[in-house]
Design a protein around this motif. Structure first.
Motif, PDB file in Angstrom:
ATOM      1  N   ASP A 343       0.810  -1.219   0.000  1.00  0.00           N
ATOM      2  CA  ASP A 343       0.000   0.000   0.000  1.00  0.00           C
ATOM      3  C   ASP A 343       0.845   1.271   0.000  1.00  0.00           C
ATOM      4  O   ASP A 343       0.290   2.372   0.060  1.00  0.00           O
ATOM      5  CB  ASP A 343      -0.901   0.026   1.245  1.00  0.00           C
ATOM      6  CG  ASP A 343      -2.030  -0.985   1.173  1.00  0.00           C
ATOM      7  OD1 ASP A 343      -2.568  -1.195   0.071  1.00  0.00           O
ATOM      8  OD2 ASP A 343      -2.371  -1.576   2.219  1.00  0.00           O
ATOM      9  N   GLN A 344       2.155   1.130  -0.063  1.00  0.00           N
ATOM     10  CA  GLN A 344       3.039   2.287   0.073  1.00  0.00           C
ATOM     11  C   GLN A 344       4.010   2.388  -1.103  1.00  0.00           C
ATOM     12  O   GLN A 344       4.323   1.389  -1.749  1.00  0.00           O
ATOM     13  CB  GLN A 344       3.837   2.169   1.375  1.00  0.00           C
ATOM     14  CG  GLN A 344       2.966   2.154   2.627  1.00  0.00           C
ATOM     15  CD  GLN A 344       3.769   1.847   3.871  1.00  0.00           C
ATOM     16  OE1 GLN A 344       4.550   0.910   3.914  1.00  0.00           O
ATOM     17  NE2 GLN A 344       3.585   2.651   4.907  1.00  0.00           N
ATOM     18  N   ILE A 345       4.471   3.607  -1.359  1.00  0.00           N
ATOM     19  CA  ILE A 345       5.526   3.805  -2.345  1.00  0.00           C
ATOM     20  C   ILE A 345       6.712   2.929  -1.936  1.00  0.00           C
ATOM     21  O   ILE A 345       7.054   2.826  -0.762  1.00  0.00           O
ATOM     22  CB  ILE A 345       5.966   5.281  -2.399  1.00  0.00           C
ATOM     23  CG1 ILE A 345       4.790   6.165  -2.824  1.00  0.00           C
ATOM     24  CG2 ILE A 345       7.157   5.459  -3.327  1.00  0.00           C
ATOM     25  CD1 ILE A 345       4.369   6.027  -4.261  1.00  0.00           C
ATOM     26  N   ARG A 346       7.356   2.309  -2.896  1.00  0.00           N
ATOM     27  CA  ARG A 346       8.466   1.398  -2.579  1.00  0.00           C
ATOM     28  C   ARG A 346       9.598   2.130  -1.857  1.00  0.00           C
ATOM     29  O   ARG A 346       9.907   3.276  -2.155  1.00  0.00           O
ATOM     30  CB  ARG A 346       8.992   0.737  -3.851  1.00  0.00           C
ATOM     31  CG  ARG A 346       8.122  -0.441  -4.297  1.00  0.00           C
ATOM     32  CD  ARG A 346       8.829  -1.294  -5.314  1.00  0.00           C
ATOM     33  NE  ARG A 346       8.135  -2.559  -5.532  1.00  0.00           N
ATOM     34  CZ  ARG A 346       8.347  -3.665  -4.838  1.00  0.00           C
ATOM     35  NH1 ARG A 346       9.243  -3.643  -3.854  1.00  0.00           N
ATOM     36  NH2 ARG A 346       7.699  -4.775  -5.102  1.00  0.00           N
ATOM     37  N   SER A 347      10.201   1.421  -0.905  1.00  0.00           N
ATOM     38  CA  SER A 347      11.191   2.047  -0.029  1.00  0.00           C
ATOM     39  C   SER A 347      12.395   2.575  -0.786  1.00  0.00           C
ATOM     40  O   SER A 347      13.002   3.569  -0.372  1.00  0.00           O
ATOM     41  CB  SER A 347      11.639   1.052   1.048  1.00  0.00           C
ATOM     42  OG  SER A 347      12.224  -0.097   0.484  1.00  0.00           O
ATOM     43  N   ALA A 348      12.787   1.945  -1.895  1.00  0.00           N
ATOM     44  CA  ALA A 348      13.940   2.427  -2.659  1.00  0.00           C
ATOM     45  C   ALA A 348      13.703   3.833  -3.189  1.00  0.00           C
ATOM     46  O   ALA A 348      14.653   4.593  -3.387  1.00  0.00           O
ATOM     47  CB  ALA A 348      14.255   1.468  -3.804  1.00  0.00           C
TER      48      ALA A 348
END
Length: 538
Positions: A343-348
């Protein structure tokens, strides 16, 4: 001839030393990671890996990931041999919803007792469970209990009966009632003044969790998956919405967890409660094992800020307080830390400014803490996404197994894999590179599995005297471990220890080849830029 042999031996030693230090070995006393034993988990403490099934691996080239695809990649995740270094080393898998549904994400369930045909069959699922258990992997599945699909047979029957003025039949399963006027945006009209609660979408009617008939139905669901198909537990979707006009969410969860334990005594459950630490701490009183620690994740969470900013003066104290509060609510609580999820923008994307080094450093920060760690698929490769797109589909783009052969998986009819996702290479390319993000993750998880006190310990502060060095003390029984992270991206740091210790594991996140050796000389610990050391007090 002797001179030639000497030169060859010297060259070999230099190559060995370079390989050692590039992934964080202590070249002054040998690499402890090469000699320490891995301790396979026999309890609920695990290194989990989240798989969005549609996006992971397509075994039959129909454009959708499937269960057979996951089976084909199990050796990548865990080959069942703790002595090897060619697998990731995870020992837990969380599958996003696998039950029949008209949507690509499957969070609106039509049938709780089957597998969506796009993913395979129940026989495929049973094979996956068997292969996971053979490797020591626990498998948990997403369980959506706050709502179902508007196509669910019980809901269709409930609507028909409600329009006939009958709220005592199947309508009892749902939050259906008659209102003199529209009760608000969280409700959808059936007609004739009848509405049903639908917090997420009109296609997702809310179950009435307080009704005995609903709970009896859920008990059958638990038995089907836990007993009949040997699932190890559930990831519980949207526990925030367990509380509604009729139901106390904490009481419901206490019932559901207790009922599941009657079916499988060691069942594991982790809940999704994103509203804040206070609500998470309150929900722990239900007795459920775990909740995701949302406040520490994401772009503004402590792990990402520490890796980006090069300092974390208050992070350990915040983690300590959080652990103390959760343990007060539930002494058996197992906190779950992560960087990002489906559900979130990818951490990279959060840490692109410092590249692969930052991706590695953030991983070390959250995984070397007490509790369970959750890796979002592809995070171990530094996969990213189009940052200009916020739609959920872009957060769930395909796994990249080979960056020279991009997959043709269609996620939600919107996105397909492209080169911008995998600037550090796919799984194949990174497997062949000892300095890759994947190699870093493999070593990181191995260190964690060699030192089981990390996951099972109690965290305490351990002042380093330097804001650039994040330090914590982890105590489990008679064992005390010290974990040091040099968060400076450029400068080496030296820490003077207060007691005698031995190195148990070292990690180098920096790509600077001239500054890549952690060393311990007596009580003096040298930490190059962007590095981590795990020590055991003697």
């Amino acid at each position: 001839m002797k001179k030639l042999i000497s030169l060859i031996l010297t060259a070999a030693m230099l190559i060995t030393c370079a390989a050692l230090t590039s992934c964080g070995g202590d070249n002054s006393a040998g690499d402890p990671v090469d000699t320490l034993e891995v301790h396979p988990s026999t309890d609920k403490y695990r290194n989990y890996y989240e798989i969005f099934v549609t996006s992971f691996c397509d075994s039959d080239d129909d454009g959708f990931g499937d269960l057979q695809g996951i089976i084909s990649k199990l050796d990548y995740l865990n080959d069942g041999d703790p002595t090897t270094d060619t697998d990731l080393g995870i020992d837990g898998i969380w599958l996003t919803p696998i039950m029949p549904s008209a949507s690509y994400h499957k969070y609106d369930v039509d049938d709780y007792f089957n597998i969506d045909s796009a993913f395979g069959t129940l026989d495929d699922f049973d094979q996956l469970v068997k292969q996971c258990h053979k490797r020591g992997i626990k498998l948990i599945i997403d369980m959506v209990l706050n709502h179902c699909s508007s196509y669910h047979p019980l809901f269709k029957s409930a609507c028909k009966q409600a329009l006939e003025g009958n709220l005592d039949g199947d309508a009892r399963y749902f939050e259906i009632a008659h209102y003199d006027e529209n009760p608000g945006d969280a409700y959808t009209s059936i007609g004739k003044g009848y509405y049903y609660e639908s917090n997420f979408s009109p296609r997702m009617p809310e179950w009435n969790l307080n009704e005995k008939c609903t709970r009896d139905y859920f008990s059958k669901i638990s038995k089907f998956w836990l007993k009949d198909h040997d699932v190890d537990g559930f990831r519980l979707d949207a526990t925030l919405y367990y509380t509604n006009s009729h139901t106390d969410g904490k009481e419901f969860l206490k019932w559901f967890y207790s009922d599941a334990k009657k079916i499988k005594s060691d069942v594991y459950m982790v809940g999704e409660e994103w509203s804040g630490n206070a609500d998470i701490i309150d929900m722990y009183e239900s007795g459920a094992d775990s909740f995701f620690s949302f406040n520490f994740a994401g772009p503004s969470g402590g792990f990402m800020e520490a890796a980006r900013n090069g300092s974390a003066p208050a992070l350990v104290s915040q983690l300590k307080r959080y652990e103390e509060y959760t343990k007060q609510s539930n002494s058996d609580a197992i906190n779950c830390y992560f960087l990002s999820n489906h559900d979130q923008i990818r951490s990279a994307n959060y840490i692109s400014g410092v590249g692969a080094s930052g991706v590695k450093m953030a991983a070390a920060l959250y995984m070397l803490l007490p509790g369970n760690s959750f890796i979002y698929y592809g995070e171990e490769l530094g996969l990213s996404q189009d940052g200009s797109q916020n739609a959920d589909e872009y957060k769930r783009e395909p796994m990249i197994w080979d960056s020279e052969k991009l997959p043709e998986i269609n996620v939600g009819g919107v996105t397909k894999a492209d080169e911008s996702q995998c600037k550090y290479g796919g799984a194949k390319q990174q497997s062949e590179d000892s300095g890759s993000i994947l190699s870093f993750y493999r070593r990181l998880i191995k260190i964690k599995n060699q030192n089981p006190e990390i996951a099972r310990g109690t965290i305490d502060e351990n002042e380093s005297g330097d804001d650039s060095v994040m330090s914590c003390k982890l105590t489990s029984g008679d064992t005390t471990l010290l974990v040091y992270h040099n968060l400076s991206q450029e400068e080496e740091r030296t820490v003077e220890l207060s007691g005698d210790a031995e190195l148990r594991g070292t990690l180098i996140a920096s790509d600077n080849a001239e500054n890549n050796s952690v060393s311990l000389d007596g009580k003096s610990l040298k930490l190059p830029a962007y590095s981590t050391a795990v020590l055991k007090l003697k």
